[in-house]
Write an enzyme that holds these catalytic residues in place. Structure first.
Site, mmCIF file in Angstrom:
data_model
loop_
_atom_site.group_PDB
_atom_site.id
_atom_site.type_symbol
_atom_site.label_atom_id
_atom_site.label_comp_id
_atom_site.label_asym_id
_atom_site.label_seq_id
_atom_site.Cartn_x
_atom_site.Cartn_y
_atom_site.Cartn_z
ATOM 1 N N LYS A 20 0.837 -1.201 0.000
ATOM 2 C CA LYS A 20 0.000 0.000 0.000
ATOM 3 C C LYS A 20 0.875 1.255 0.000
ATOM 4 C CE LYS A 20 -3.848 -2.327 2.378
ATOM 5 N NZ LYS A 20 -4.761 -2.274 3.574
ATOM 6 N N TYR A 60 -12.569 -2.669 -3.102
ATOM 7 C CA TYR A 60 -13.138 -2.621 -1.744
ATOM 8 C C TYR A 60 -14.668 -2.523 -1.752
ATOM 9 C CZ TYR A 60 -8.482 -2.246 0.390
ATOM 10 O OH TYR A 60 -7.192 -2.490 0.842
ATOM 11 N N ASN A 123 -1.852 -0.148 7.375
ATOM 12 C CA ASN A 123 -1.335 -1.498 7.661
ATOM 13 C C ASN A 123 -0.486 -2.096 6.534
ATOM 14 O OD1 ASN A 123 -3.408 -2.088 5.954
ATOM 15 N ND2 ASN A 123 -4.593 -3.307 7.413
ATOM 16 N N HIS A 126 -1.718 -5.415 1.382
ATOM 17 C CA HIS A 126 -2.968 -6.129 1.122
ATOM 18 C C HIS A 126 -2.668 -7.548 0.675
ATOM 19 C CE1 HIS A 126 -6.938 -7.147 -0.456
ATOM 20 N NE2 HIS A 126 -6.287 -7.662 -1.487
ATOM 21 N N GLU A 137 -9.630 -10.345 -7.698
ATOM 22 C CA GLU A 137 -8.693 -9.226 -7.528
ATOM 23 C C GLU A 137 -7.567 -9.258 -8.561
ATOM 24 O OE1 GLU A 137 -9.458 -8.442 -2.750
ATOM 25 O OE2 GLU A 137 -7.564 -9.359 -3.363
HETATM 26 N N1 UDP Z 1 -9.576 -0.822 7.514
HETATM 27 C C1 UDP Z 1 -9.574 0.311 8.288
HETATM 28 N N2 UDP Z 1 -10.306 0.328 9.440
HETATM 29 C C2 UDP Z 1 -11.023 -0.746 9.852
HETATM 30 C C3 UDP Z 1 -11.023 -1.905 9.064
HETATM 31 C C4 UDP Z 1 -10.289 -1.909 7.896
HETATM 32 O O1 UDP Z 1 -8.922 1.298 7.941
HETATM 33 O O2 UDP Z 1 -11.662 -0.683 10.915
HETATM 34 C C5 UDP Z 1 -8.812 -0.843 6.260
HETATM 35 C C6 UDP Z 1 -7.458 -1.531 6.414
HETATM 36 O O3 UDP Z 1 -6.519 -0.834 5.593
HETATM 37 C C7 UDP Z 1 -7.732 -2.911 5.850
HETATM 38 C C8 UDP Z 1 -8.709 -2.575 4.723
HETATM 39 O O4 UDP Z 1 -9.519 -1.547 5.266
HETATM 40 O O5 UDP Z 1 -6.553 -3.545 5.407
HETATM 41 C C9 UDP Z 1 -9.571 -3.711 4.230
HETATM 42 O O6 UDP Z 1 -10.258 -4.274 5.312
HETATM 43 P P1 UDP Z 1 -10.374 -5.854 5.457
HETATM 44 O O7 UDP Z 1 -11.312 -6.144 6.558
HETATM 45 O O8 UDP Z 1 -10.655 -6.456 4.112
HETATM 46 O O9 UDP Z 1 -8.890 -6.258 5.951
HETATM 47 P P2 UDP Z 1 -7.688 -7.007 5.216
HETATM 48 O O10 UDP Z 1 -8.300 -8.029 4.283
HETATM 49 O O11 UDP Z 1 -6.895 -5.961 4.492
HETATM 50 O O12 UDP Z 1 -6.885 -7.653 6.317
HETATM 51 MG MG MG Z 2 -9.825 -7.923 2.892
#
Ligand code: UDP
Ligand code: MG
Length: 161
Positions: A20, A60, A123, A126, A137
């Site tokens: 990211k 997303y 974080n 991805h 994706e």
């Molecule tokens: N995210 C965030 N706040 C939250 C949950 C998710 O900013 O409370 C962001 C974070 O960058 C995360 C992304 O949204 O990686 C996608 O969320 P997902 O639940 O799909 O998590 P991932 O698959 O990336 O672990």
């Molecule tokens: Mg996810």
């Protein structure tokens, strides 16, 4: 070869991993690639791009009603990302373990997020969360001509062939 693909179950599974914008800014691209290479996964697609709002909205889509969605899209569009496709046995699930918990505060040391981040909103990386999502994706981020089919010379060191 046909022999290889028929014997090594699931060795051609693929997943999308993307560094990211915060990970690119923090010069973590090399470290993240290194982790997947040394694990034994095969890189079959790689590019740097500034993601469009429409790609990100598609990527997303499931999160569009979440309160953090607007800031998530802004963050992901704020700078370049490095998108990759990695291939190998169980790569979708293994990548999720390597990346760590979505919430950086819960991510274990040794994972990308657990080693390099402190907050869920930044974080670093991805990774697709299921084989079906990975297929969707990969086709969203890459044209099929951008994916390279090639064979590692050391398959028998990684798999029982
Ligand atoms: N995210 C965030 N706040 C939250 C949950 C998710 O900013 O409370 C962001 C974070 O960058 C995360 C992304 O949204 O990686 C996608 O969320 P997902 O639940 O799909 O998590 P991932 O698959 O990336 O672990
Ligand atoms: Mg996810």
């Amino acid at each position: 070869s046909a022999f290889y693909s028929s014997v090594v179950a699931g060795a051609q599974e693929r997943t999308l991993v993307a560094v990211k914008p915060d990970g690119v800014q923090r010069r973590l691209v090399g470290d993240i690639i290194k982790r997947f290479e040394q694990r034994g996964f095969k890189l079959v697609g790689l590019k740097m791009l500034q993601a469009s709002e429409s790609t990100l909205a598609d990527h997303y889509h499931d999160l569009r009603r979440k309160p953090f969605y607007p800031s998530l899209i802004r963050y992901m569009a704020s700078g370049p990302v490095v998108a990759m496709v990695w291939e190998g046995h169980n790569v979708v699930r293994s990548s999720r373990f390597m990346v760590g918990d979505t919430d950086s505060a819960q991510a274990k040391p040794g994972t990308v997020r657990g080693d390099f981040s402190v907050h869920i909103s930044r974080n670093v990386v991805h990774a697709s969360d299921s084989v079906e999502v990975a297929e969707r994706e990969i086709s969203l981020w890459f044209h099929s001509a951008e994916l390279v089919n090639w064979e590692n010379s050391d398959q028998s060191d990684l798999y029982q062939v």
